[in-house]
Every structure is written in C-alpha cells, then in structure tokens.
Design an enzyme around this catalytic site. Structure first.
Site, short mmCIF file in Angstrom:
data_model
loop_
_atom_site.label_atom_id
_atom_site.label_comp_id
_atom_site.label_asym_id
_atom_site.label_seq_id
_atom_site.Cartn_x
_atom_site.Cartn_y
_atom_site.Cartn_z
N GLY A 1 15.21 -9.15 16.13
CA GLY A 1 15.91 -8.95 14.64
C GLY A 1 16.91 -7.61 14.81
N GLN B 1 12.58 -6.32 18.43
CA GLN B 1 13.48 -6.50 19.45
C GLN B 1 14.25 -7.59 19.48
OE1 GLN B 1 13.19 -3.88 21.38
NE2 GLN B 1 11.39 -3.13 20.94
N ARG C 1 -2.39 -4.52 11.50
CA ARG C 1 -1.35 -3.96 12.29
C ARG C 1 -0.47 -2.96 11.67
NH1 ARG C 1 4.42 -3.22 12.42
NH2 ARG C 1 4.92 -3.04 14.56
N GLU D 1 1.32 0.41 15.56
CA GLU D 1 2.62 0.53 16.27
C GLU D 1 2.85 1.95 16.56
OE1 GLU D 1 7.50 -0.61 15.73
OE2 GLU D 1 6.13 -0.29 14.16
N ASP E 1 5.41 -0.78 23.87
CA ASP E 1 6.86 -1.27 23.81
C ASP E 1 7.47 -1.09 25.10
OD1 ASP E 1 7.48 -1.85 21.11
OD2 ASP E 1 7.79 0.07 20.44
N ASP F 1 2.19 -0.37 10.57
CA ASP F 1 3.70 -0.12 11.07
C ASP F 1 3.92 1.45 11.45
OD1 ASP F 1 6.62 -0.98 11.12
OD2 ASP F 1 6.86 0.39 9.57
N HIS G 1 10.48 -3.13 27.34
CA HIS G 1 11.59 -2.68 27.80
C HIS G 1 11.77 -3.04 29.47
CE1 HIS G 1 11.45 -1.29 23.76
NE2 HIS G 1 11.25 -0.09 24.14
#
Length: 605
Positions: A398, A396, A262, A301, A326, A264, A330
């Site tokens: 932290g 989302q 994954r 991401e 994302d 970043d 949301h």
C-alpha cells in the site's frame, strides 16, 4: 485509592445486573466531570485519586447515548465502546458481556505454530464488514492458515481507512459492524481452529476526532514521532496514560477473546522509564494466560533490528513473543524485482537473502550504507519462530504509489518461487490477503475524512511523498471512494485458472510445512542457507529423522546441480501451472535440472 488499585476499564462499564453502570474517567486537571445522558440528564462523577473521576450504580443502560462534560465543554468518551454515528457524535453504552461464547474448549495456538494471514476488513469482501469475512473462513482453513491478523479496527473517522488513524481505541469501527459482530467473528474462527490477531496502535492516534489532550496529558513534548508528539508513557502523569492502554490490551484479549496483538511501530512507543510499557504489557498478558488457561501472545512491528523486544526479562528484554522481520522482505523483494531505490539499495542478489535466512536480520551489527551507520543486533540464540517474514504486507504494497502487488511486478513462475522462499523459511510466515491466488487489484492508501483542511493535507502529503516517482502517473486520491473500491479483493468464483493454480501451490506449501518434522519447534536449529550463485540458493534442513534440501533458482535461465534424493515437488510442475514434467527434472549422473524461476524440494533418506 491508588492507580494500581484501578482494575476497572476506563469509560462506561455496565454492571452485571445490566441495569446500572460504573464510570471511570481520567481528567486530572478538571474541576468537574459530568456525564450527559441522551442529551437531557446530567450525572456528576466524584473525584478520586490519581486524577480519576468515578461513579457507581449509575442510571445508564445499554443503548443510551452519552457524552462527557469537562468544564462546560462536551466530548464523546475517549474510552467509548461504541460510536454508532462516527467520531464526532455521542458515545453509546453497550454490553460487552451479552455475547454467548461457544469457544470454551479453545486454548489458542502457540507462537511457534503460527501461519498468519493478514487482512483488511473493509476490502477483504464486497460487504467490507466482519460479517463479510465469515463465508471465507472455511476457504482459509482449507488453505491451511491457522491465524488471521486484522488490520486495526478501532473507530476512525468516516468509513474507509487502513485503521491506523483510529481515535477511539476501545470502540470497534461502526462501519465494520461494531463490537458484537467482531466477537462473533472471533468465535467462528475458533470453531475452525483459527486464531485471531488484532493490529493495535499504541504509538499515536489519528487526527480527526481526537480529543484525548482535552482530558489530560496523554501526549508529551519530550519526544517526537512521525505523527507528532509521542504518547506519554514516561513523563509526568504517565500513570493514567499507561493504565488507559494496558486496559485496552486487556479488553481485546479478555472480552473479545482475541488471541494475540500485533503492535504497530513499537519503536515509536517512547518510554525511558525503569519498567517499559511493553514489558508491563507482557507481564499482564502472562497473568491473563494463567487465569484464562489460554495462549495469548504479542507480536511487534519494529524497524530497529533490536532483539531487546524479544529478549526475555532476565536479559533486560521486553519478552515479546515475536517481531516482524522487514529485512527478509527487502532481501527477497530486491532479488526478485531488481528494485534498488531507497532502502532496497542495501539489498540485492542472493547474498543478502542468504544472510537473512541464516540470521533473520541482514544488518545485525554491521555497517548499513543506506543508513550510513552500524545498525542492528545479533539474533544468535533466538528461535526462528520469533521472526515474522512475508513477501507482501499492507505497508510494502500500500505504500507504493500505485499499490502494486507482486502480481504486477514479477512473472507467474516467480510468484510461486517467492511463495516457497518464505513459506519454507525457518521463520513464522505471513501472507497478505489475495496473495495466495495472485490478486490483480492493487491495495491502495485510502481515507474518508470529513475535515476539508485535513483532506487537502493528506492529498498534498501523498503527492509530496511520491514526487520523485511522478512522471506519467499521479498517486490515486486517498479520499476518493473509487480508490477504496479498486482495492477490494476478487471473489473466489471469479478467479481464473492461473489464480487457482497459484492457490493450489500455496495450499501445498502450507500443508507441507505443517506436516514435516523439520518445521516443528525451532526450525532454525536444523537449517542452513547457502549461495550457489548470484541467482541460485540452497536451503538445507537436517534433523535425526530426515534431510530436506530446497533449491531456489531466481534466474530466468535453467540451472543444473548435483543432488541425490527424491524430488518431492517443484513450483514448475504442470499441476501448478508450470511447464515441467517430473521426469524432466531428474537428469543423468545424479544431476538435477532446475527450471527458470523455480523452487524444487528434495528429501534425502
């Protein structure tokens, strides 16, 4: 020798005899490069082409500590495999081939089958190590997830960090247990049919212990990122930088048997060259899949709503296997919490959630009021599994001032509704650790730097970030060990009754998804979402074998709809901690009662 002929990993690699080693250091401007072994012996490397220095049959063995001397200045090896005493101390020679793997029959999991569980090694267990994860693997298998996603484990300063401040991309964090224990964790996961995804950071490096710029032009002034100068993937001397990170990816997949990466914030990987770094990375992975006969994959991401990242090569894309979505989060978050600040102002109501269900991106080439511009691209023709959706993740949760989980933001019944809303979507679902039982502890932002000025800057930066939200509370001190301890998960033996009921609901949802034909392959082909009212949404899956209808009632009031078919399950059921008996759901004249904040599943023959 040209750069393309270097198949050797940067740094020190033990030879197969275990008694000697090879070295490869990229330092294009250096006049001399030496290895200092155990603070006494100095070994000179020979200059090669492309800015490389190399040595073979060197008198280095596992356990030796070493540093690299550039122009009489001494540094740890930027491609070190082990930093046993932290980022400021000498590197250690280790043998990556020592571990005896038992996963020879493991071929991996296809991307369309993934059900992901994201976790942070340091807070997942009381031990805070790879070893501490092992006792929980059988529970995760029972839950039904088939992949764990580890937040970054590359060596960072101190012992507490989210991992995105790593400065030695090839070294496994010493406080987590180092390379051998990570290999063992992967092996144990594979025994249970669980894939391992590793979060890697190819867009920046952390601030403390970062010496890459001393070795060569690893960074470029052409572009800026939120963390400063961008890594140099397309400027002068970029071949050496690309080789460094391409080999890093190969190492995780080949030597640690990691199943997928994954990556970043790939939008911060700046590369305007003819062959984008990500496309080259995917080509290398495809070659490795053929060689190893395994299913390695790449997940990105990205906050650009740009399908170029997942489009095939023939369409000018980078051919990555999936990307985080994302906007589904949301839309779901704004609807269920009522939060409308910041980017949530672009969302709210069942309308934007319906749009995301049907198109993944809400802003897919339409005007975004928050961004004040037309944003995104169409996802037409993209399989649903290429989009990873979630209700919570490390960012989302932290990046909230107090690290609140949904447990603190919505009711117990709403938590169950939220779980079903994304778990039974046509996309790839991802849980965040602790979500499956409603963890009450927050997930906070924490560090353990040693540079006093850096610590102060991080503390000030955190306060500045939340200055508009600081009324009665202040953000927890990221440097404090107490901030870290507050984020450690509750062990299963201390779960209360409600937490066990929530776990049972997640377990049902995951196994239900895995067993139903409509979620096999590309579920998006069979799917349609419809808004019934401002708080009620209908999901329909229809294929040749069956029709599945689901209702999500996001209202605090009960609803009634006309619907035929058999009720398979409801989040409001007593066995999942609700108050509804199955007989109370079916009303007269073909109508169905939908309890407040509930998710109900029907099957139509």
């Amino acid at each position: 020798m040209t750069i393309n002929q270097f198949s050797q990993r940067p740094g020190i690699s033990l030879n197969r005899d275990g008694k000697t080693a090879s070295a490869l250091v990229w330092a294009p401007f250096a006049e001399t490069v030496l290895i200092e072994k155990n603070s006494t012996t100095k070994i000179a490397l020979s200059q090669s082409t492309g800015g490389y220095w190399e040595g073979h049959e060197l008198a280095l063995a596992a356990g030796d500590r070493y540093q690299i001397i550039l122009e009489n200045e001494t540094f740890p090896d930027p491609a070190s495999l082990s930093q046993p005493d932290g980022v400021h101390s000498p590197s250690e020679v280790i043998d990556l081939y020592r571990y005896q793997w038992t996963d020879q029959n493991w071929s991996g999991i296809m991307p369309e089958q993934l059900i992901i569980y994201e976790l942070h090694v340091g807070t997942f267990s009381k031990k805070g190590t790879f070893e501490g994860i092992l006792p929980h693997l059988d529970r995760l298998k029972t839950l039904g997830v088939n992949a764990i996603e580890l937040m970054p484990v590359a060596q960072f300063s101190g012992t507490r960090n989210w991992g995105y401040d790593g400065v030695f991309p090839f070294a496994v964090q010493n406080s987590y247990g180092g390379a051998g224990t990570l290999q063992h964790l992967v092996d144990e996961c594979h025994k249970r049919g669980i894939a391992v995804i590793l979060d890697v950071v190819y867009n920046h490096l952390g601030p403390e212990g970062n010496h890459l710029q001393k070795f060569g032009p690893y960074f470029t002034t052409k572009y800026k990122t939120p963390w400063g100068e961008a890594l140099n993937f397309d400027d002068a001397y970029s071949d050496g930088v690309r080789h460094f990170f391409l080999e890093n990816a190969q190492m995780w997949l080949r030597d640690f048997h990691i199943d997928g990466l994954r990556m970043d914030a790939v939008h911060a990987i700046k590369d305007l060259g003819a062959h984008h770094f990500l496309a080259e990375l995917k080509q290398n992975l495809q070659n490795l899949n053929i060689a190893d006969d395994r299913n390695h994959f790449l997940i990105a991401e990205c906050d650009l709503n740009d399908v170029r990242y997942i489009n095939p090569f023939k369409k000018g894309g980078y051919n990555l296997d999936a990307q985080w979505c994302d906007e589904f989060h949301h839309a779901l978050h704004a609807l269920t919490t009522g939060e409308e600040n910041g980017y949530y102002s672009d969302f709210g109501g069942t309308g934007t959630l319906e749009k995301s269900y049907n198109h993944a991106f809400v802003y897919d080439g339409i005007y975004s009021p928050h961004r004040k511009k037309i944003f995104g691209s169409s996802t037409k023709g993209q399989p649903g599994y290429r989009f990873v959706v979630f209700a919570q993740n490390h960012d989302q949760t932290g990046n909230r001032m107090m690290g609140e989980r949904l447990t603190q933001l919505v009711s117990f019944e709403m938590q169950k509704l939220i779980a079903a809303a994304y778990m039974l979507s046509p996309f790839t679902p991802m849980l965040f650790m602790g979500e499956e039982y409603g963890e009450h502890h927050p997930f906070l932002y924490f560090v353990s730097h040693s540079d006093p000025e850096l610590i102060l800057n991080v503390q000030k930066g955190r306060k500045k970030e939340f200055k508009d939200f600081m009324t009665e509370k202040e953000p927890p001190d990221p440097q404090s060990e107490e901030t870290f301890k507050k984020s450690i998960l509750t062990p299963p033996e201390k779960w209360n009754v409600a937490q066990q009921k929530l776990y049972d609901w997640y377990r049902f949802l995951i196994h239900f998804r895995k067993e139903q034909p409509v979620w096999q392959g590309d579920a998006r082909k069979h799917f349609k979402a419809e808004t019934i009212s401002s708080k009620l949404i209908k999901l329909t899956y229809r294929n040749a074998a069956t029709t599945m209808v689901c209702f999500g009632n996001f209202s605090k009031e009960a609803a009634s709809v006309r619907q035929s078919g058999k009720i398979i399950e409801s989040s409001a059921s007593e066995k999942y901690g609700g108050f509804a008996k199955s007989s109370a759901l079916q009303a007269d004249s073909g109508r169905v009662n939908l309890p407040p904040e509930s998710f109900t599943i029907f099957e139509i023959s």
